[in-house]
Design a protein around this motif. Structure first.
Motif: not given
Length: 119
Positions: A30-31, A33, A78-83, A87, A90
């Protein structure tokens, strides 16, 4: 070629095996990209995709084995806005589990380089 010896003989792992395992695991976290180029050869392969396919140049993964322990480095966006901390944590947990489960080699360290953010 990475050779691991045990009491039954030797096991050979190719660099491509590690790169495929690590890339697939990281891309499914997750996160994440994208995987990013980390060397000049990889950057050229991005511009000239035919060259990347011809020489089987991996994208954003470095692997080394010393003393029977695996060291991993990956370059991602990584995607903008994720912690980002979550990430990275994980990714490290999933990579460690995947490599140790598939190869039975201990993972010494995992370096995650965040090269960019995407929307």
């Amino acid at each position: 070629m990475i050779v691991v010896h045990n009491h039954l003989g030797g096991i050979e792992y190719t660099r491509d095996f590690f790169v495929s395992l690590i890339s697939a695991t990281a891309e499914n976290c997750f996160g994440v990209s994208a995987m990013n180029a980390s060397t000049p050869a990889e950057r050229i392969a991005e511009v000239l995709p035919v060259l990347g396919k011809a020489f089987n140049i991996p994208k954003g993964v470095s692997v080394s084995v010393r003393g029977g322990k695996v060291s991993i480095g990956i370059h991602i966006s990584v995607m903008y806005g994720v912690n980002i901390s979550a990430v990275v944590s994980s990714i490290k947990n999933k990579l460690r589990y995947a490599v140790e489960e598939q190869t039975r080699l201990p993972v010494e360290k995992i370096d995650v380089y965040i090269d960019g953010l995407t929307h």
